[in-house]
Design an enzyme around this catalytic site. Sequence first.
Site, PDB file in Angstrom:
ATOM      1  N   LYS A 215       0.828  -1.235   0.000  1.00 41.40           N
ATOM      2  CA  LYS A 215       0.000   0.000   0.000  1.00 41.40           C
ATOM      3  C   LYS A 215       0.848   1.265   0.000  1.00 41.40           C
ATOM      4  CE  LYS A 215      -0.151  -0.676   4.790  1.00 41.40           C
ATOM      5  NZ  LYS A 215       0.182  -2.065   4.848  1.00 41.40           N
TER       6      LYS A 215
ATOM      7  N   GLU B  72      -4.827  -5.484  -5.528  1.00 39.65           N
ATOM      8  CA  GLU B  72      -6.021  -5.766  -4.711  1.00 39.65           C
ATOM      9  C   GLU B  72      -5.666  -5.978  -3.237  1.00 39.65           C
ATOM     10  OE1 GLU B  72      -9.609  -6.226  -5.878  1.00 39.65           O
ATOM     11  OE2 GLU B  72      -9.422  -5.619  -3.804  1.00 39.65           O
TER      12      GLU B  72
ATOM     13  N   VAL C  21      -5.235  -3.035  -0.136  1.00 37.90           N
ATOM     14  CA  VAL C  21      -6.278  -2.332   0.615  1.00 37.90           C
ATOM     15  C   VAL C  21      -7.328  -3.323   1.107  1.00 37.90           C
ATOM     16  CG1 VAL C  21      -8.083  -0.573   0.516  1.00 37.90           C
ATOM     17  CG2 VAL C  21      -5.988  -0.265  -0.802  1.00 37.90           C
TER      18      VAL C  21
ATOM     19  N   GLY D 297      -7.303  -6.062   2.904  1.00 39.86           N
ATOM     20  CA  GLY D 297      -7.067  -7.510   2.938  1.00 39.86           C
ATOM     21  C   GLY D 297      -7.745  -8.245   1.808  1.00 39.86           C
TER      22      GLY D 297
ATOM     23  N   GLY E 298      -0.708 -11.727  17.339  1.00 38.57           N
ATOM     24  CA  GLY E 298      -0.161 -11.537  15.988  1.00 38.57           C
ATOM     25  C   GLY E 298      -0.980 -10.581  15.133  1.00 38.57           C
TER      26      GLY E 298
ATOM     27  N   ASP F 213      -1.453   3.964   8.254  1.00 36.68           N
ATOM     28  CA  ASP F 213      -1.759   2.818   7.391  1.00 36.68           C
ATOM     29  C   ASP F 213      -3.134   3.025   6.730  1.00 36.68           C
ATOM     30  OD1 ASP F 213      -1.428  -0.383   6.887  1.00 36.68           O
ATOM     31  OD2 ASP F 213      -3.479   0.087   7.478  1.00 36.68           O
TER      32      ASP F 213
ATOM     33  N   LYS G 237      -4.283   3.718   2.664  1.00 39.15           N
ATOM     34  CA  LYS G 237      -5.312   2.926   1.978  1.00 39.15           C
ATOM     35  C   LYS G 237      -6.429   3.833   1.458  1.00 39.15           C
ATOM     36  CE  LYS G 237      -4.367  -1.206   4.671  1.00 39.15           C
ATOM     37  NZ  LYS G 237      -4.678  -1.888   5.946  1.00 39.15           N
TER      38      LYS G 237
ATOM     39  N   GLY H  87      -3.350 -11.290   7.056  1.00 40.78           N
ATOM     40  CA  GLY H  87      -3.035 -12.717   7.183  1.00 40.78           C
ATOM     41  C   GLY H  87      -2.318 -13.180   5.922  1.00 40.78           C
TER      42      GLY H  87
HETATM   43  N1  LIG Z   1       1.476  -9.940   6.340  1.00 39.66           N
HETATM   44  C1  LIG Z   1       0.238  -9.563   6.033  1.00 39.66           C
HETATM   45  O1  LIG Z   1      -0.749 -10.037   6.627  1.00 39.66           O
HETATM   46  C2  LIG Z   1       0.001  -8.549   4.957  1.00 39.66           C
HETATM   47  C3  LIG Z   1      -1.334  -8.106   4.696  1.00 39.66           C
HETATM   48  C4  LIG Z   1      -1.572  -7.198   3.647  1.00 39.66           C
HETATM   49  C5  LIG Z   1      -0.500  -6.718   2.915  1.00 39.66           C
HETATM   50  N2  LIG Z   1       0.782  -7.135   3.216  1.00 39.66           N
HETATM   51  C6  LIG Z   1       1.873  -6.581   2.422  1.00 39.66           C
HETATM   52  O2  LIG Z   1       2.557  -7.653   1.764  1.00 39.66           O
HETATM   53  C7  LIG Z   1       3.933  -7.305   1.595  1.00 39.66           C
HETATM   54  C8  LIG Z   1       4.809  -8.415   2.195  1.00 39.66           C
HETATM   55  O3  LIG Z   1       4.545  -8.525   3.582  1.00 39.66           O
HETATM   56  P1  LIG Z   1       5.086  -9.758   4.461  1.00 39.66           P
HETATM   57  O4  LIG Z   1       4.325  -9.699   5.733  1.00 39.66           O
HETATM   58  O5  LIG Z   1       5.078 -11.012   3.665  1.00 39.66           O
HETATM   59  O6  LIG Z   1       6.606  -9.276   4.719  1.00 39.66           O
HETATM   60  P2  LIG Z   1       7.819 -10.173   5.300  1.00 39.66           P
HETATM   61  O7  LIG Z   1       7.295 -11.383   5.977  1.00 39.66           O
HETATM   62  O8  LIG Z   1       8.677  -9.225   6.040  1.00 39.66           O
HETATM   63  O9  LIG Z   1       8.615 -10.652   3.984  1.00 39.66           O
HETATM   64  C9  LIG Z   1       9.367  -9.771   3.199  1.00 39.66           C
HETATM   65  C10 LIG Z   1      10.151 -10.581   2.170  1.00 39.66           C
HETATM   66  O10 LIG Z   1      10.865  -9.637   1.362  1.00 39.66           O
HETATM   67  C11 LIG Z   1      12.252  -9.972   1.348  1.00 39.66           C
HETATM   68  N3  LIG Z   1      13.050  -8.765   1.310  1.00 39.66           N
HETATM   69  C12 LIG Z   1      13.104  -7.763   2.215  1.00 39.66           C
HETATM   70  N4  LIG Z   1      13.983  -6.801   1.830  1.00 39.66           N
HETATM   71  C13 LIG Z   1      14.492  -7.242   0.660  1.00 39.66           C
HETATM   72  C14 LIG Z   1      15.466  -6.727  -0.241  1.00 39.66           C
HETATM   73  N5  LIG Z   1      16.079  -5.569   0.006  1.00 39.66           N
HETATM   74  N6  LIG Z   1      15.756  -7.433  -1.359  1.00 39.66           N
HETATM   75  C15 LIG Z   1      15.139  -8.613  -1.609  1.00 39.66           C
HETATM   76  N7  LIG Z   1      14.218  -9.169  -0.798  1.00 39.66           N
HETATM   77  C16 LIG Z   1      13.909  -8.479   0.321  1.00 39.66           C
HETATM   78  C17 LIG Z   1      12.486 -10.747   2.635  1.00 39.66           C
HETATM   79  O11 LIG Z   1      13.636 -11.525   2.451  1.00 39.66           O
HETATM   80  P3  LIG Z   1      14.179 -12.577   3.551  1.00 39.66           P
HETATM   81  O12 LIG Z   1      13.225 -13.741   3.467  1.00 39.66           O
HETATM   82  O13 LIG Z   1      15.544 -12.918   3.045  1.00 39.66           O
HETATM   83  O14 LIG Z   1      14.140 -11.849   4.852  1.00 39.66           O
HETATM   84  C18 LIG Z   1      11.182 -11.533   2.767  1.00 39.66           C
HETATM   85  O15 LIG Z   1      11.268 -12.718   2.015  1.00 39.66           O
HETATM   86  C19 LIG Z   1       4.094  -5.941   2.250  1.00 39.66           C
HETATM   87  O16 LIG Z   1       3.959  -4.930   1.277  1.00 39.66           O
HETATM   88  C20 LIG Z   1       2.933  -5.872   3.224  1.00 39.66           C
HETATM   89  O17 LIG Z   1       2.529  -4.538   3.532  1.00 39.66           O
HETATM   90  C21 LIG Z   1       1.042  -8.025   4.213  1.00 39.66           C
END
Ligand SMILES: NC(=O)c1ccc[n+]([C@@H]2O[C@H](COP(=O)([O-])OP(=O)(O)OC[C@H]3O[C@@H](n4cnc5c(N)ncnc54)[C@H](OP(=O)(O)O)[C@@H]3O)[C@@H](O)[C@H]2O)c1
Length: 408
Positions: A91, A115, A118, A120, A173, A187, A191, A288
């Site tokens: 976002k 999608e 914003v 989920g 969590g 945040d 959105k 999630g």
């Molecule tokens: N988690 C949720 O529930 C959720 C919900 C809605 C939207 N989102 C969005 O989805 C996206 C991902 O979130 P996430 O929770 O999956 O994050 P995360 O668990 O922190 O995973 C981030 C991934 O990106 C990699 N990474 C970080 N910096 C990097 C770099 N400089 N070069 C290459 N790879 C890099 C990390 O590598 P390593 O594995 O080597 O650390 C990891 O694999 C974000 O934009 C977040 O806002 C997440």
Amino acid sequence: MPAEVARIGLLGSGTVGSAFRDLVAERAEAIAGAAGRTPEITGVLRRTEGNFERILEDSEIVVELIGGTDPAREYVMRALQAGRHVVTANKQLIAQFGDELFDAARESGVQLRFEAAVAGVVPVIRVIQESLAATEITKVFGIVNGTTNFILSEMTSTGASYADALARAQELGYAEADPTEDVEGTDAAAKMAILARLAFGVPVALDDVSYQGITEIQPDDIAYAKELGLSLKLLGIAERRDGGLSVRVFPCFLYPRHPLAPVEGPFNAVMVEAPTITEITMSGPGAGGVETASAVLGDVFSILSGRAPVHAARESLEIVRDISSSFYLHLEVADRPGVLAQIADVLGRSGVSVRSVVQRGLGDDARLVMVMHEGPEARFFEALEGIALLDFLRSQPRAIRVIEEEFV
Ligand SMILES: NC(=O)c1ccc[n+]([C@@H]2O[C@H](COP(=O)([O-])OP(=O)(O)OC[C@H]3O[C@@H](n4cnc5c(N)ncnc54)[C@H](OP(=O)(O)O)[C@@H]3O)[C@@H](O)[C@H]2O)c1
């Protein structure tokens, strides 16, 4: 004959990225049956794995699940310029750099889908860009941050303080170790900037969104409001107002029949209003790994099946900041005659009229809980400054907006 492979380069394989990998493997055959192409992840980039240049070269769709803006902005821009479709859940990237990224996608004739960025799993972007593409939307609003909705629900159901409810959210969590972006409203503001841009065709910057978080909310505000039949939510609103566009995020009380009032816990819900549709409400889990990955895969599916999102025609709407609202006001006062009359006098001089007033407690616990009729915010805040100077006040006044609309 097996379906042709659609090569996907995956940037980021954390919570969402690893769930996306599993989901692609699980759903590949079904997607091939429906879209005619089999999605396959042909390259993965992490901090410790993969090479961006090689992944870019070898893919036709790039899925960005790194998060943040550096290096995600550069990678997404490079992918779009190289003629790759891009799907992201990021976002901040879309809210801050949407203009340049949309331009790059347009110039290359590719899609940029987001999608999952914003609300989920709630498919609000697809509904605005596809189902309602021919509709003149007047208002998009809702609960777009699951963390704060969980905290407010917890405070309401258990009487917990803000700090205790936040600790519980972290334990389960639902809140990150550093919850700043969620609890201070940034945040939700990002959105709402995205939703406003899509619904009204206006480039909305983060600075155009006025926002307020939930860190100042006290349990007794919630308890007193409960007595008035109100429930507390952090709401984002983007609407046509006074010939312009108002985009804002703030905690507010809702009357019981409001469709967003029963939305509890880490859920999101978004309503869209337009004269031709009256209103629709969509709700579902706000975050999630699997849920977000499912929204990302939905975008990949749309690209594979040849559907393109429709961008609203650009409008030039000015951002409007001084709008009308109704307020709840909580005052801790000295228990002595004439207090109510003096408060009414200050409110009256600013043209603010009182809808209801309840007096609670005696002596050192005396307080007034008031709800105002809707009026210009500037006038209410002027009155608030005057009230704060009254010598019988025992603490700073606390004001929270109230949505007066009742839905049947
Ligand atoms: N988690 C949720 O529930 C959720 C919900 C809605 C939207 N989102 C969005 O989805 C996206 C991902 O979130 P996430 O929770 O999956 O994050 P995360 O668990 O922190 O995973 C981030 C991934 O990106 C990699 N990474 C970080 N910096 C990097 C770099 N400089 N070069 C290459 N790879 C890099 C990390 O590598 P390593 O594995 O080597 O650390 C990891 O694999 C974000 O934009 C977040 O806002 C997440």
